[in-house]
Motif scaffolding. Structure first.
Motif, PDB file in Angstrom:
ATOM      1  N   ASN A 136       0.827  -1.212   0.000  1.00  0.00           N
ATOM      2  CA  ASN A 136       0.000   0.000   0.000  1.00  0.00           C
ATOM      3  C   ASN A 136       0.857   1.257   0.000  1.00  0.00           C
ATOM      4  N   ILE A 137       1.969   1.222   0.728  1.00  0.00           N
ATOM      5  CA  ILE A 137       2.888   2.354   0.739  1.00  0.00           C
ATOM      6  C   ILE A 137       3.418   2.613  -0.669  1.00  0.00           C
ATOM      7  N   LEU A 138       3.832   1.554  -1.337  1.00  0.00           N
ATOM      8  CA  LEU A 138       4.387   1.718  -2.686  1.00  0.00           C
ATOM      9  C   LEU A 138       3.344   2.236  -3.663  1.00  0.00           C
ATOM     10  N   ASP A 139       2.095   1.805  -3.503  1.00  0.00           N
ATOM     11  CA  ASP A 139       1.022   2.322  -4.357  1.00  0.00           C
ATOM     12  C   ASP A 139       0.902   3.841  -4.194  1.00  0.00           C
ATOM     13  N   SER A 140       0.943   4.316  -2.945  1.00  0.00           N
ATOM     14  CA  SER A 140       0.814   5.751  -2.690  1.00  0.00           C
ATOM     15  C   SER A 140       2.049   6.514  -3.158  1.00  0.00           C
ATOM     16  N   VAL A 141       3.220   5.925  -2.978  1.00  0.00           N
ATOM     17  CA  VAL A 141       4.448   6.568  -3.473  1.00  0.00           C
ATOM     18  C   VAL A 141       4.393   6.697  -4.987  1.00  0.00           C
ATOM     19  N   ASN A 142       3.942   5.642  -5.663  1.00  0.00           N
ATOM     20  CA  ASN A 142       3.824   5.701  -7.118  1.00  0.00           C
ATOM     21  C   ASN A 142       2.830   6.770  -7.549  1.00  0.00           C
ATOM     22  N   ASP A 143       1.714   6.909  -6.822  1.00  0.00           N
ATOM     23  CA  ASP A 143       0.739   7.959  -7.129  1.00  0.00           C
ATOM     24  C   ASP A 143       1.376   9.338  -6.959  1.00  0.00           C
ATOM     25  N   PHE A 144       2.168   9.500  -5.904  1.00  0.00           N
ATOM     26  CA  PHE A 144       2.845  10.775  -5.634  1.00  0.00           C
ATOM     27  C   PHE A 144       3.775  11.148  -6.788  1.00  0.00           C
ATOM     28  N   TYR A 145       4.598  10.189  -7.199  1.00  0.00           N
ATOM     29  CA  TYR A 145       5.547  10.478  -8.270  1.00  0.00           C
ATOM     30  C   TYR A 145       4.867  10.619  -9.618  1.00  0.00           C
ATOM     31  N   GLU A 146       3.759   9.905  -9.825  1.00  0.00           N
ATOM     32  CA  GLU A 146       3.042  10.042 -11.088  1.00  0.00           C
ATOM     33  C   GLU A 146       2.515  11.464 -11.255  1.00  0.00           C
ATOM     34  N   LEU A 147       2.082  12.078 -10.155  1.00  0.00           N
ATOM     35  CA  LEU A 147       1.662  13.480 -10.223  1.00  0.00           C
ATOM     36  C   LEU A 147       2.827  14.378 -10.619  1.00  0.00           C
ATOM     37  N   LEU A 148       4.009  14.109 -10.068  1.00  0.00           N
ATOM     38  CA  LEU A 148       5.188  14.882 -10.436  1.00  0.00           C
ATOM     39  C   LEU A 148       5.518  14.698 -11.914  1.00  0.00           C
ATOM     40  N   TYR A 149       5.437  13.451 -12.396  1.00  0.00           N
ATOM     41  CA  TYR A 149       5.741  13.180 -13.805  1.00  0.00           C
ATOM     42  C   TYR A 149       4.771  13.915 -14.728  1.00  0.00           C
ATOM     43  N   GLU A 150       3.490  13.874 -14.377  1.00  0.00           N
ATOM     44  CA  GLU A 150       2.473  14.477 -15.237  1.00  0.00           C
ATOM     45  C   GLU A 150       2.584  15.999 -15.270  1.00  0.00           C
ATOM     46  N   GLY A 151       3.021  16.590 -14.164  1.00  0.00           N
ATOM     47  CA  GLY A 151       3.038  18.049 -14.089  1.00  0.00           C
ATOM     48  C   GLY A 151       4.370  18.712 -14.335  1.00  0.00           C
ATOM     49  N   CYS A 152       5.414  17.915 -14.577  1.00  0.00           N
ATOM     50  CA  CYS A 152       6.752  18.509 -14.697  1.00  0.00           C
ATOM     51  C   CYS A 152       7.006  19.145 -16.051  1.00  0.00           C
ATOM     52  N   GLY A 153       6.323  18.642 -17.091  1.00  0.00           N
ATOM     53  CA  GLY A 153       6.525  19.213 -18.415  1.00  0.00           C
ATOM     54  C   GLY A 153       7.676  18.605 -19.188  1.00  0.00           C
ATOM     55  N   ASN A 154       8.285  17.521 -18.666  1.00  0.00           N
ATOM     56  CA  ASN A 154       9.366  16.828 -19.374  1.00  0.00           C
ATOM     57  C   ASN A 154       9.045  15.338 -19.391  1.00  0.00           C
ATOM     58  N   GLN A 155       8.326  14.914 -20.417  1.00  0.00           N
ATOM     59  CA  GLN A 155       7.873  13.532 -20.478  1.00  0.00           C
ATOM     60  C   GLN A 155       8.994  12.555 -20.835  1.00  0.00           C
TER      61      GLN A 155
END
Length: 242
Positions: A136-155
């Motif tokens: 469950n921790i890893l699921d939430s960590v992945n969600d956290f980083y996915e938000l960073l990936y989507e909003g960073c502007g460098n795909q």
């Protein structure tokens, strides 16, 4: 890290979602240390454990191989991937470089709504860290980083990190499973979010570097102890920021 029990892994045989269920169940079993690095993954045993066909098991194992969580050894078959100290060090160095860049770009580019979503995700992650369920921790960590990936502007940078996600998660599982590591993780990731909210590029960069460096120290120390190695490699991180 301690081996976790494998009971209660049997899944419902729903044909529509069976393939994904088998894959998710085995992935979580690896990341939650129900199967330890180096363990053989015998198809017959897995069929009995999960209550599914050999075809479903074989498909899931091949997918996990593509993610880097399973290796196939000659005369032994599939085993849970064993990361070496050197390969783990390289992954952490990649993380330090690309994640600090992504955090800075997110600080520059994220909308106010995206910042709120990141903070909300951090709150959920904090709750799960205190509960101690690694999957469950890893699921939430992945969600956290996915938000960073989507909003960073460098795909391109985001794609490179996504390609390493399974192996990164294997190291995260090693790190967060260490005693009291979750409290440090909460503080470190909160510092990242606070710097992003303040639109402070330099502080965001340094907070990210601090988090990856500390995670590497914990995971590499645990791996070295298991291997009986006294020298713990230190990762190289750039002090530059954009």
């Amino acid at each position: 890290m301690l081996r976790q029990p494998t009971n209660l892994m049997k899944i419902d045989n729903n044909r529509v979602t069976l393939r994904e269920k088998v894959l998710v169940t085995l992935r979580h079993a690896i990341l939650n240390f129900q199967f330890m690095p180096g363990d053989r993954l015998v198809e017959r045993d897995l069929c009995d454990l999960l209550g599914v066909s050999r075809t479903s098991i074989r498909e899931a194992l091949r997918h996990l191989e593509s993610e880097g969580l399973v290796d196939y050894l000659e005369n032994k078959g599939p085993i849970v991937t064993q990361l070496t100290l050197e390969s783990a060090k390289e992954i952490y160095e990649l993380r330090a470089s690309l994640e600090s860049l992504i955090v800075q770009l997110y600080t520059l580019n994220a909308s106010d709504t995206q910042l709120q979503m990141l903070e909300t995700t951090l709150h959920l992650l904090t709750r799960r860290l205190t509960m101690g369920n690694v999957a469950n921790i890893l699921d939430s960590v992945n969600d956290f980083y996915e938000l960073l990936y989507e909003g960073c502007g460098n795909q391109t940078a985001a794609k490179l990190l996504r390609q390493q996600q399974a192996r990164v998660n294997l190291l995260r599982a090693t790190s967060v499973s260490q005693e009291n590591r979750y409290m440090e993780s909460i503080e470190e990731m909160s510092a990242i979010v606070q710097a992003i909210k303040s639109r402070d590029l330099q502080t965001a960069h340094q907070a990210c570097i601090n988090h990856v460096r500390r995670a590497s120290e914990v995971a590499l120390s645990a791996m070295a102890a298991k291997e009986g190695v006294t020298h713990i490699p230190q990762i190289f991180v750039s002090k530059e920021y954009i």
